[in-house]
Enzyme design. Structure first.
Site, short mmCIF file in Angstrom:
data_model
loop_
_atom_site.label_atom_id
_atom_site.label_comp_id
_atom_site.label_asym_id
_atom_site.label_seq_id
_atom_site.Cartn_x
_atom_site.Cartn_y
_atom_site.Cartn_z
N HIS A 306 10.03 -5.85 -4.96
CA HIS A 306 9.23 -5.09 -3.98
C HIS A 306 7.88 -5.75 -3.84
O HIS A 306 7.33 -6.24 -4.83
CB HIS A 306 9.06 -3.63 -4.45
CG HIS A 306 8.65 -2.73 -3.34
ND1 HIS A 306 7.34 -2.58 -2.98
CD2 HIS A 306 9.37 -1.97 -2.49
CE1 HIS A 306 7.28 -1.75 -1.96
NE2 HIS A 306 8.50 -1.37 -1.64
N ASP A 364 16.33 1.22 -2.74
CA ASP A 364 17.62 1.07 -2.09
C ASP A 364 18.74 0.59 -2.99
O ASP A 364 19.86 0.42 -2.53
CB ASP A 364 17.48 0.15 -0.87
CG ASP A 364 16.87 0.92 0.27
OD1 ASP A 364 17.14 2.12 0.34
OD2 ASP A 364 16.12 0.34 1.05
N1 ACO Z 1 16.30 -11.74 -6.00
C1 ACO Z 1 15.91 -12.94 -6.49
N2 ACO Z 1 14.65 -13.40 -6.44
C2 ACO Z 1 13.73 -12.61 -5.87
C3 ACO Z 1 14.05 -11.34 -5.34
C4 ACO Z 1 15.39 -10.91 -5.43
N3 ACO Z 1 15.75 -9.71 -4.94
N4 ACO Z 1 12.94 -10.77 -4.82
C5 ACO Z 1 11.95 -11.64 -5.02
N5 ACO Z 1 12.42 -12.76 -5.65
C6 ACO Z 1 11.62 -13.92 -6.09
C7 ACO Z 1 11.33 -14.84 -4.92
O1 ACO Z 1 12.28 -15.88 -4.81
C8 ACO Z 1 9.97 -15.38 -5.29
O2 ACO Z 1 10.14 -16.40 -6.24
P1 ACO Z 1 9.08 -17.64 -6.31
O3 ACO Z 1 7.77 -17.03 -6.68
O4 ACO Z 1 9.66 -18.52 -7.36
O5 ACO Z 1 9.08 -18.25 -4.95
C9 ACO Z 1 9.29 -14.20 -6.01
O6 ACO Z 1 10.38 -13.41 -6.53
C10 ACO Z 1 8.44 -13.34 -5.08
O7 ACO Z 1 9.23 -12.99 -3.96
P2 ACO Z 1 8.65 -12.85 -2.50
O8 ACO Z 1 9.78 -12.95 -1.52
O9 ACO Z 1 7.51 -13.78 -2.31
O10 ACO Z 1 8.11 -11.38 -2.56
P3 ACO Z 1 7.76 -10.46 -1.34
O11 ACO Z 1 6.79 -9.48 -1.85
O12 ACO Z 1 7.36 -11.28 -0.16
O13 ACO Z 1 9.16 -9.77 -0.97
C11 ACO Z 1 11.02 -8.31 -1.03
C12 ACO Z 1 9.54 -8.51 -1.40
C13 ACO Z 1 11.22 -8.66 0.45
C14 ACO Z 1 11.37 -6.84 -1.19
C15 ACO Z 1 11.90 -9.19 -1.93
O14 ACO Z 1 11.73 -8.81 -3.28
C16 ACO Z 1 13.38 -9.15 -1.54
O15 ACO Z 1 13.80 -9.90 -0.66
N6 ACO Z 1 14.17 -8.24 -2.18
C17 ACO Z 1 15.56 -8.07 -1.80
C18 ACO Z 1 15.64 -7.22 -0.54
C19 ACO Z 1 15.34 -5.77 -0.80
O16 ACO Z 1 15.84 -5.15 -1.73
N7 ACO Z 1 14.52 -5.19 0.09
C20 ACO Z 1 14.16 -3.77 0.05
C21 ACO Z 1 12.72 -3.59 -0.31
S1 ACO Z 1 12.35 -1.89 -0.46
C22 ACO Z 1 12.21 -1.36 1.11
O17 ACO Z 1 11.69 -2.00 1.99
C23 ACO Z 1 12.74 -0.10 1.43
#
Ligand code: ACO
Length: 429
Positions: A306, A364
């Site tokens: 998140h 979720d």
């Molecule tokens: N699985 C694997 N790696 C992940 C995940 C994941 N679910 N989420 C984040 N990471 C990693 C990224 O690859 C990144 O790694 P790095 O630093 O080596 O590049 C690091 O963690 C940070 O991730 P970002 O994408 O930069 O974080 P951001 O805050 O932009 O994104 C998000 C947050 C979109 C929720 C992300 O965690 C994700 O895509 N999760 C999966 C989708 C999801 O469950 N979304 C629902 C969110 S809750 C809602 O909106 C209701």
């Protein structure tokens, strides 16, 4: 308070910028005068360090896993309140008295029906259209039905809009569902509470009796409460940005629904189920966790991570408990997808990659399993989220419209394209 900030790259340049404290959360530095003072913009793609507005509605402490609606911890609301009461709280700022609550419930009930012409819009969609496409389209079309109450400067018009859209979202969502199944539309029943009426419109058919299961009502009401608002998330910011131009509120909400659909946001609940289906079996978890960690693989563990929570999402903990309860009551506590989800959660929580990046299950991760157990198709999961979040979008839109400081949202950019160049005739290119 005001501080002087040195700008790197030019030892002479500095800017005097005020900072403000809210009631909770980090202070903010007011950069509005920065461009005028120093001819520079701030750069924050994804807005991770930007407070885009002042707001009194919802507070999140992502490090501690705290979520407050108008100051009330979401756990207390989940345990004691109803979705309709939470709607009142978010819209009006205070918990209602018994009379206020009863009047509000009545106001919502009197707006649940859909104009029959609007109902016919569904016939324009193919039966396999994604329900989010239908719902965002039909909500956008509401501006063509209610233009006599769309003066956004008129408080009563705004109030009628807010009641109307909160009341009609379940009706529109159920119509989308029935259209996709080819079943007759079921009209709302105003003798039922919000969640019971929703279930009845989705699952009853004219040919048979339908008994509303109290555990389904309890679970739906809880999920609606937990998804009701979440400060300046992607869809809420979209509603604010679209609404900042002065567009009608139905169009702004339709924009929010479109933003919610993406798998990085509200589309994650559907994506979690798809992912669990792909993993298929506990013996494949290691392989999928490795894929999620692989920089060269676009696969992510859906329902994990998140932008704001770097600790347990408090909503996920409540939903996991409800998931146990619903499955047990329905006699499905051996649901293989739930068992797979629990195991995946355990593996990820112990994995260094997820620990270091502080990636925890989000709201979720478990919600789709509950929806599935209650009979919703995966494509409806994000629609359920949209129903719940409508009150959050409306509350933020109202707050923005009534904020004397609000201006059209119009970010700037760091331009990296070609410098000025002359047009070359096509024959010479
Ligand atoms: N699985 C694997 N790696 C992940 C995940 C994941 N679910 N989420 C984040 N990471 C990693 C990224 O690859 C990144 O790694 P790095 O630093 O080596 O590049 C690091 O963690 C940070 O991730 P970002 O994408 O930069 O974080 P951001 O805050 O932009 O994104 C998000 C947050 C979109 C929720 C992300 O965690 C994700 O895509 N999760 C999966 C989708 C999801 O469950 N979304 C629902 C969110 S809750 C809602 O909106 C209701």
């Amino acid at each position: 308070m005001s501080n002087t900030y040195k700008l790197s790259g030019n030892s002479e340049a500095s800017a005097e910028l005020p900072s403000y404290s809210g009631t909770l959360g980090p202070d903010v530095v007011d950069v509005r005068s920065l461009y005028a003072q120093q001819d520079v913009f701030t750069f924050d793609p994804g807005f991770a360090s930007t407070a885009s507005c002042k707001s009194e509605i919802t507070f999140i402490d992502g490090k501690e896993g705290v979520l407050l609606y108008r100051g009330y911890p979401v756990e207390q609301l989940a345990n004691n309140s109803t979705y309709i009461e939470v709607c009142y709280l978010l819209l009006y700022g205070e918990l209602p008295t018994a009379t206020q609550l009863s009047n509000f419930e009545n106001d919502i009930r009197t707006h649940t029906m859909m104009n029959e012409t609007m109902l016919r819009l569904f016939n324009g969609f193919h039966h396999d259209a994604h329900p989010m496409a239908m719902v965002s389209g039909v909500v956008g079309s509401m501006s063509a039905f209610y233009h006599e109450t769309m003066d956004i400067q008129n408080p009563r018009h705004r109030e009628i809009f807010s009641h109307r859209i909160i009341a009609k979202l379940p009706t529109i969502a159920a119509a989308a569902y029935k259209h996709s199944l080819g079943q007759p539309f079921v009209y709302p029943r105003n003798d039922l509470d919000y969640s019971s009426n929703l279930l009845n419109m989705f699952f009853s058919v004219p040919a048979d009796d339908y008994e509303i299961d109290p555990i389904a009502v309890e679970a739906i009401d809880l999920l609606l409460i937990l998804h009701a608002d979440h400060e300046q998330n992607c869809s809420t910011s979209t509603v604010r940005l679209a609404g900042s131009s002065g567009t009608n509120p139905y169009s702004a909400i339709a924009a929010g629904i479109a933003a919610l659909w993406g798998p990085a946001h509200g589309g994650a609940n559907e994506a979690v189920l798809t992912m669990l289906g792909q993993i298929g079996n506990a013996k494949n978890i290691t392989e999928y966790v490795a894929k999620a960690k692989d920089k060269n693989d676009s696969f992510r563990l859906m329902g994990f991570g998140h932008r704001v929570y770097k600790n347990f999402d408090p909503r996920a903990t409540i939903i996991r408990d409800m998931c146990h309860k619903v499955l047990a009551k329905l006699g499905r506590d051996d649901d293989p997808l739930f068992e797979l989800a629990l195991e995946l959660e355990q593996v990820a929580l112990k994995d260094d990659y997820f620990v270091e990046k502080r990636l925890y299950p989000n709201v979720d991760f478990y919600s789709g399993i509950i929806y599935r157990a209650l009979g919703f198709q995966p494509s409806m999961f994000t629609v359920m989220f949209a129903i719940a979040r409508t009150v959050g979008w409306v509350s933020h839109w109202q707050e923005m419209i009534t904020d004397p400081e609000h201006r059209i949202g119009r970010p700037r950019q760091l331009y990296t394209g070609p410098k000025t160049r002359d047009y070359v005739d096509v024959a010479k290119r």
